[in-house]
Scaffold this active site. Structure first.
Site, PDB file in Angstrom:
ATOM      1  N   HIS A 151       0.849  -1.196   0.000  1.00 18.75           N
ATOM      2  CA  HIS A 151       0.000   0.000   0.000  1.00 18.75           C
ATOM      3  C   HIS A 151       0.880   1.240   0.000  1.00 18.75           C
ATOM      4  CE1 HIS A 151       1.187  -0.561   4.190  1.00 18.75           C
ATOM      5  NE2 HIS A 151       1.149   0.770   4.239  1.00 18.75           N
ATOM      6  N   HIS A 164       5.437   6.629  -0.935  1.00 22.17           N
ATOM      7  CA  HIS A 164       6.229   5.429  -1.229  1.00 22.17           C
ATOM      8  C   HIS A 164       5.446   4.167  -0.884  1.00 22.17           C
ATOM      9  CE1 HIS A 164       6.949   5.995   3.087  1.00 22.17           C
ATOM     10  NE2 HIS A 164       7.239   4.693   3.142  1.00 22.17           N
TER      11      HIS A 164
HETATM   12  P1  2AM Z   1       6.540   2.537   6.137  1.00 22.36           P
HETATM   13  O1  2AM Z   1       6.072   1.452   5.222  1.00 22.36           O
HETATM   14  O2  2AM Z   1       7.430   3.550   5.506  1.00 22.36           O
HETATM   15  O3  2AM Z   1       7.107   1.978   7.423  1.00 22.36           O
HETATM   16  C1  2AM Z   1       1.607   1.083   8.426  1.00 22.36           C
HETATM   17  O4  2AM Z   1       2.581   0.979   9.419  1.00 22.36           O
HETATM   18  C2  2AM Z   1       1.958   2.166   7.435  1.00 22.36           C
HETATM   19  O5  2AM Z   1       2.113   3.407   8.121  1.00 22.36           O
HETATM   20  C3  2AM Z   1       3.251   1.952   6.665  1.00 22.36           C
HETATM   21  O6  2AM Z   1       3.044   2.390   5.342  1.00 22.36           O
HETATM   22  C4  2AM Z   1       4.241   2.823   7.375  1.00 22.36           C
HETATM   23  O7  2AM Z   1       5.230   3.362   6.554  1.00 22.36           O
HETATM   24  C5  2AM Z   1       3.375   3.946   7.841  1.00 22.36           C
HETATM   25  N1  2AM Z   1       3.884   4.574   9.054  1.00 22.36           N
HETATM   26  C6  2AM Z   1       4.244   3.967  10.186  1.00 22.36           C
HETATM   27  N2  2AM Z   1       4.634   4.886  11.110  1.00 22.36           N
HETATM   28  C7  2AM Z   1       4.523   6.088  10.532  1.00 22.36           C
HETATM   29  C8  2AM Z   1       4.770   7.427  10.957  1.00 22.36           C
HETATM   30  N3  2AM Z   1       5.197   7.716  12.185  1.00 22.36           N
HETATM   31  N4  2AM Z   1       4.553   8.418  10.084  1.00 22.36           N
HETATM   32  C9  2AM Z   1       4.120   8.159   8.826  1.00 22.36           C
HETATM   33  N5  2AM Z   1       3.856   6.910   8.370  1.00 22.36           N
HETATM   34  C10 2AM Z   1       4.052   5.895   9.207  1.00 22.36           C
END
Ligand code: 2AM
EC number: 3.1.4.58
Length: 209
Positions: A72, A154
């Site tokens: 996602h 991303h």
């Molecule tokens: P990531 O894939 O770059 O880790 C579920 O955890 C989703 O939320 C993932 O897409 C994750 O990004 C994102 N996520 C987790 N912590 C976050 C944060 N503090 N700020 C923004 N996105 C976050």
């Protein structure tokens, strides 16, 4: 600057808040709380292509490939909140007015700070940035506590990678956005499972399941 590190200004250069990862390290589940985020969820054909790309990248970078059904692109991360506030999130989702748009994923990158390999767009469309920024502003207005962070759209493909993937441009994958979703992340011993809580369609496009 090390290309592996996240830049100060992402492709959607406006600063916008993003929530702190409250309770992120806690393995203990509390039934009265939930961890939520808004995201774009790929249709099955795109998820398949992304998963193939993830496996090709992981063959070089090492690490753990994300499961196909979990791929996602996060728009706004809310974090751990009381379940009774989920209805407020749904209300924020329903106020978004956007028309369908498309963009290409044409980059493969690695961030050294969190060791993820991700796919992204060299030219994210203004509509994508606007949707994310509006969501986060309205979440903030609704009283959700958000932290300042750049929005770098991303799709995480690999976690715990050990090295750069060998290639950084990819055959473009087209993502047609007709809706976005509110998702609950449910932590298990084997990583996170995701449950789509609600789907929010573009004003001009019917969105199937
Ligand atoms: P990531 O894939 O770059 O880790 C579920 O955890 C989703 O939320 C993932 O897409 C994750 O990004 C994102 N996520 C987790 N912590 C976050 C944060 N503090 N700020 C923004 N996105 C976050």
């Amino acid at each position: 600057m090390d290309q592996a590190e996240q830049p100060d200004d992402g492709p959607c250069a406006n600063k916008r808040p993003s929530a702190p990862e409250s309770g992120a390290g806690s393995p203990r589940r509390r039934p009265d709380r939930a961890r939520l985020f808004f995201a774009l969820w790929p249709r099955p054909a795109l998820a398949r292509r992304l998963h193939e790309l993830a496996r090709a990248a992981q063959a070089v970078s090492g690490g753990r490939v994300m499961r196909r059904d979990t791929l996602h692109q996060t728009l706004a991360f809310i974090g751990d909140i009381p379940r009774e506030r989920i209805s407020q999130l749904i209300a924020v989702g329903r106020t978004q007015r956007f028309t369908t748009f498309g963009f290409e994923l044409d980059l493969l990158r690695r961030w050294g700070r969190n060791r993820i390999v991700w796919a992204g767009s060299s030219t994210p469309p203004p509509a994508l940035c606007a949707l994310a920024l509006t969501l986060v502003r309205q979440l903030s207005d609704a009283g959700f506590v958000l932290e300042e962070r750049d929005f770098v759209p991303h799709v995480t493909l690999v976690r715990n990678s050990e090295r750069e993937p060998a290639f950084d441009t990819i055959e473009p994958l087209v993502w047609m956005v007709e809706d976005f979703v509110l998702v609950e992340s449910i932590r298990t011993g084997k990583g996170a499972n995701y449950r789509i809580v609600e789907r929010f369609a573009a004003v001009n496009g019917p969105a199937g399941p």
